[in-house]
Design an enzyme around this catalytic site. Structure first.
Site, PDB file in Angstrom:
ATOM      1  N   ASP A  68       0.829  -1.200   0.000  1.00 29.47           N
ATOM      2  CA  ASP A  68       0.000   0.000   0.000  1.00 29.47           C
ATOM      3  C   ASP A  68       0.869   1.257   0.000  1.00 29.47           C
ATOM      4  O   ASP A  68       2.007   1.212  -0.452  1.00 29.47           O
ATOM      5  CB  ASP A  68      -0.944  -0.035   1.221  1.00 29.47           C
ATOM      6  CG  ASP A  68      -2.291   0.613   0.943  1.00 29.47           C
ATOM      7  OD1 ASP A  68      -2.305   1.803   0.617  1.00 29.47           O
ATOM      8  OD2 ASP A  68      -3.320  -0.058   1.063  1.00 29.47           O
TER       9      ASP A  68
ATOM     10  N   HIS B 148      -4.078   6.182   2.968  1.00 27.87           N
ATOM     11  CA  HIS B 148      -4.708   4.947   2.473  1.00 27.87           C
ATOM     12  C   HIS B 148      -4.139   3.693   3.138  1.00 27.87           C
ATOM     13  O   HIS B 148      -4.879   2.825   3.612  1.00 27.87           O
ATOM     14  CB  HIS B 148      -4.508   4.915   0.953  1.00 27.87           C
ATOM     15  CG  HIS B 148      -5.234   3.830   0.222  1.00 27.87           C
ATOM     16  ND1 HIS B 148      -4.745   2.540   0.121  1.00 27.87           N
ATOM     17  CD2 HIS B 148      -6.397   3.846  -0.474  1.00 27.87           C
ATOM     18  CE1 HIS B 148      -5.592   1.818  -0.605  1.00 27.87           C
ATOM     19  NE2 HIS B 148      -6.601   2.586  -0.977  1.00 27.87           N
TER      20      HIS B 148
ATOM     21  N   SER C 106     -11.009  -0.760  -1.978  1.00 28.30           N
ATOM     22  CA  SER C 106      -9.795  -0.719  -1.154  1.00 28.30           C
ATOM     23  C   SER C 106     -10.095  -0.993   0.310  1.00 28.30           C
ATOM     24  O   SER C 106      -9.276  -1.554   1.022  1.00 28.30           O
ATOM     25  CB  SER C 106      -9.172   0.679  -1.208  1.00 28.30           C
ATOM     26  OG  SER C 106      -8.326   0.816  -2.304  1.00 28.30           O
TER      27      SER C 106
END
Ligand SMILES: *[C@@H]1O[C@H](CO)[C@@H](O)[C@H](O)[C@H]1NC(C)=O
Ligand SMILES: *[C@@H]1O[C@H](CO)[C@@H](O)[C@H](O)[C@H]1NC(C)=O
Ligand SMILES: *[C@@H]1O[C@H](CO)[C@@H](O)[C@H](O)[C@H]1NC(C)=O
Ligand SMILES: *[C@@H]1O[C@H](CO)[C@@H](O)[C@H](O)[C@H]1NC(C)=O
Ligand SMILES: *[C@@H]1O[C@H](CO)[C@@H](O)[C@H](O)[C@H]1NC(C)=O
Ligand SMILES: *[C@@H]1O[C@H](CO)[C@@H](O)[C@H](O)[C@H]1NC(C)=O
Ligand SMILES: *[C@@H]1O[C@H](CO)[C@@H](O)[C@H](O)[C@H]1NC(C)=O
Ligand SMILES: *[C@@H]1O[C@H](CO)[C@@H](O)[C@H](O)[C@H]1NC(C)=O
Length: 744
Positions: free
Chosen positions: A140, A205, A530
């Site tokens: 990520d 994220h 996600s």
């Protein structure tokens, strides 16, 4: 010897950057040369080997040295290099090379969710000791270790099997006993962050996905008071290893492969990847390649299905050894109300963190705020950038039609807020930069009328409240099947919460990611497949904590056959959510499992047209693989998959498909499972045998499903879905059957 070892040590952990110079330097483009499984004992000579191969293809040793970017060689064989077209051709023709493909950029697929899935905080049935030995590897944007979700208080020593590392750098000084490993890869060095690289999360994220999978319990988590509750991951005792492969420009294939290469060798138990790009052939797709070698080592990879829904043929990450995860909505929605001076009120969907300071604000519309010397091409009604007059907007709430995102313009011009109109009904709540909300077109019409009729229009936008709604449902943005790489494997596999998820965030990023946004929060609410992917990865980790020796296919099967079928509004729920919503607690006791051995993937790939030469490289081993060595894969799909799917492309309206399956008894020794079929009119489904009598655990039984029928009309897309349930009165094993005919 010593020198060789040093070179090796450097090549393993350092990201080496070499820019090819020389006459053609500007034409060289980065490619990945994939060479399959490592040959036993070849790990130490991989780099020399790659160099020799490259020298032969390029015909100049010095240029070859400069062109090589990186050697993979911990978990599979291959390298990245800058190449010219004729060199690509030469390397592709090499017998030892499986594939050569260009390096491309892929994109990220951007708390109460665990309660909603039937895993309350006080879940008694946890194997905390085993769970704390589980390491979830995440590819990520990096991780912000200081988050309260990664507090390692009370954690025991790092599992002995761990072979990874904590690489330090800018704003990243240490790991802990929760986040036990962190590495970064930025092989083409084209990112602005590269000046001072580190595994730190500047985006948010990676911190969000990591904490969703395995964050610790944090009470009173919220985004400015919104969605307040306890935030936690699905396996809060598990450990996290971060592989940063995404930078502000995206996630490159080279970096993704490097992340997989290291994660597998480091000893992670599961891998979660919330990233994808357009679907490609399995062995030209870095995520499919990485997940394949992970699978061979007993590691299941969970991947996001993509955010290109609700359109069909948009699902990504479709290889059968991947768990492809769609996004569902949970039973909570964020409502942001707007009150007009007339007393009317409208409820919109948005995340508005701002509490109004005044009772009301003057209200205007983009259409009434035109800048006569502004951008003629823009649309002032939609509040397009450059079309509005600062003096007419300042201090007012501005009503904007059409586009998403005028809040940036309104903020820059000093507006007090914005009411935006959606083209259609939406389920996703966006966080606005200024007080704002999105209303339905019919409400927008009334607001516009009020603005045009009132003498002194006034409005106020309230802070967001949460509302209970009925769920689960497939999120509108979640990518849909059918897939186009393998027509007989249903994708996505499963769904998990991905709409408006509260989880940890990096305070190095702003809440909206906009540089003008001054809000930085420890938790944030974002949406995407996600967010669904780490939920499913954690559910898999939870199952693994009870069954540490189960294969990746067995764990995936358990999650799929126990999933809750999704609310079916149209008849294609499976194309959106596969088997349905994950039910982690139920998945621990699936009764029967559909196992897939490594060698049955080989016979499947033979059926798919991969030849013996490629398979020998991909599967490795001493034996020279040859498709005639494998028992031919039977049935329409040829893989022991927990769902049964056929895309029938021919002109005939007759339906015929057969599925051969083998189930393994993992429930009770003595048990009798009966088949129960629910099928729509026009589809006849025969299961034989229709009763499976097991006398012991781990016993395997075969059965066959024959599907016959007729499509209704010619020329239209048709979807026929049915359900086969094996039931021994203690377990219910659900198998979705989907027959699809595309628009002719
Ligand atoms: C480190 O964090 C600070 C804010 O705390 C930020 O201004 C700086 O850009 C960061 N540096 C890097 C290299 O990420
Ligand atoms: C109107 O637009 C022009 C051209 O973009 C800009 O220079 C000017 O500042 C704007 N005027 C106001 C009052 O916003
Ligand atoms: C401007 O946007 C409005 C609202 O979306 C729309 O009705 C109108 O047709 C648009 N005008 C132009 C010229 O595109
Ligand atoms: C909404 O759901 C939560 C959690 O299930 C529950 O505690 C609350 O009472 C519900 N509120 C309403 C208005 O139904
Ligand atoms: C599934 O197959 C693998 C290898 O083919 C085997 O190791 C495993 O024990 C089997 N069963 C389960 C439940 O994973
Ligand atoms: C096997 O497939 C590869 C790649 O498609 C091809 O280059 C090769 O010639 C094939 N080999 C044989 C023996 O057919
Ligand atoms: C594969 O095996 C068959 C029989 O075992 C043999 O006839 C054939 O030549 C082999 N093919 C290759 C490419 O090795
Ligand atoms: C199937 O099994 C479940 C237990 O998981 C049981 O509650 C249910 O009644 C069974 N259904 C049928 C049709 O036998």
């Amino acid at each position: 010897m010593l020198q060789n070892m040093l070179v090796l040590a450097l090549s393993l952990h350092l990201v080496t950057i070499s820019l090819a110079r020389g006459p053609n330097a500007h034409e060289r483009k980065p490619y990945i040369v994939y060479m399959g499984e490592l040959r036993p004992g070849a790990e130490t000579s991989a780099m020399d080997d790659h160099h020799n191969l490259l020298s032969t293809a390029i015909g100049d040793e010095k240029v070859a040295r400069e062109s090589r970017i990186y050697s993979y060689g911990k978990s599979f064989n291959g390298f990245a290099a800058r190449l010219l077209p004729h060199e690509v051709k030469r390397l592709s023709d090499e017998e030892r090379v499986v594939s050569v493909f260009p390096n491309t950029l892929r994109q990220l697929h951007t708390t109460r969710s665990w309660d909603f899935l039937g895993m309350p905080t006080a879940l008694k049935k946890r194997n905390s000791i085993i769970e704390s030995n589980i390491i979830v590897g995440i590819l990520d944007t990096g991780i912000w270790v200081q988050s309260p979700s990664f507090n390692d208080k009370g954690y025991g020593p790092i599992p002995a099997k761990w072979k990874g590392k904590c690489v330090k750098g800018a704003n990243f000084t240490s790991c802990n006993r929760k986040v036990i490993g962190a590495k970064y890869f930025n092989l083409d060095a084209s990112d602005p962050d590269m000046g001072n690289p580190s595994p730190v999360d500047n985006d948010g994220h990676g911190t969000h996905t990591s904490s969703t999978a395995a964050g610790v319990h944090v009470r009173g988590a919220s985004l400015y008071g919104i969605a307040e509750g306890t935030a936690r991951g699905g396996v809060p005792s598990a450990r996290i290893a971060m592989y940063k492969v995404c930078w502000s420009i995206g996630c490159s294939d080279m970096d993704l492969l490097a992340g997989f290469d290291e994660a597998i060798a480091d000893g992670v138990d599961l891998i979660s990847v919330s990233i994808a790009g357009p679907s490609r052939e399995f062995f030209e797709d870095p995520i499919a390649i990485g997940a394949f070698h992970a699978m061979k080592k007993g590691i299941l990879t969970s991947c996001s299905a993509g955010n290109d829904g609700p359109y069909s043929y948009t699902v990504q990450n479709v290889a059968p050894w991947i768990m492809t995860v769609a996004a569902s909505g949970i039973d909570r929605q964020f409502k942001t109300e707007v009150n007009l001076g007339s007393g009317e009120k409208f409820s919109g969907i948005a995340i508005n963190t701002f509490t109004p300071k005044k009772k009301t604000y003057p209200l205007t519309s983009g259409a009434h705020s035109v800048n006569i010397s502004g951008d003629f091409y823009g649309n002032a009604s939609a509040c397009d950038y450059g079309t509005l007059d600062k003096n007419k907007v300042k201090g007012k709430i501005v009503f904007c039609q059409g586009s998403i995102g005028p809040d940036y313009t309104i903020k820059e011009l000093g507006g007090a807020g914005t009411i935006m109109v959606l083209d259609e009904e939406t389920d996703i709540a966006f966080t606005t930069l200024v007080p704002g909300t999105f209303v339905l077109p019919k409400d927008g019409k009334k607001i516009d009328q009020y603005i045009n009729s009132a003498k002194n229009p006034q409005a106020v936008i309230q802070k967001t409240r949460t509302l209970n709604i009925s769920a689960p449902f497939v999120a509108s943005f979640s990518s849909r099947g059918p897939q186009s790489i393998n027509l007989n494997i249903l994708k996505p596999d499963i769904a998990a919460p991905g709409l408006d998820i509260l989880a940890a965030y990096s305070t190095l990023a702003s809440v909206t990611g906009d540089p003008t946004d001054k809000r930085h929060a420890v938790f944030n609410i974002i949406s995407g497949t996600s967010m669904a992917c780490p939920h499913a990865a954690a559910a898999a980790a939870y199952v693994k904590s009870f069954h540490p020796d189960w294969s990746p296919a067995a764990i995936k099967s358990a999650l799929m056959t126990t999933a809750t079928p999704m609310r079916i509004e149209d008849d294609n729920a499976e194309l959106g959510s596969g088997s349905g919503q994950i039910n982690p607690v139920q998945a621990v006791h699936p009764g029967l499992i559909y196992n897939i051995s490594v060698s049955s993937y080989a016979s499947f790939l033979c059926k798919e047209g991969y030849n013996g030469t490629s398979l020998a490289l991909i599967f490795g081993g001493k034996r020279k693989h040859n498709c005639s060595d494998f028992k031919p894969a039977q049935g329409t799909d040829g893989l022991n998959y927990p769902t049964m799917h056929a895309q029938l492309l021919g002109a005939s309206s007759d339906i015929f498909a057969t599925f051969h399956r083998t189930v393994t008894n993992m429930g009770n020794g003595n048990s009798v499972y009966k088949a129960k079929v629910t099928s729509p009119r026009g589809l006849s489904i025969r299961v034989s045998p229709a009763t499976l009598k097991f006398s012991r655990l781990h016993e395997q039984m075969n059965f066959k499903v024959v599907v016959k029928g007729r499509f209704k009309r010619k020329g239209t897309e048709q979807i026929l879905s049915a359900l086969l349930e094996w039931n021994d009165s203690k377990h219910s094993v659900m198998n979705h059957i989907l027959i699809y005919r595309p628009l002719a």
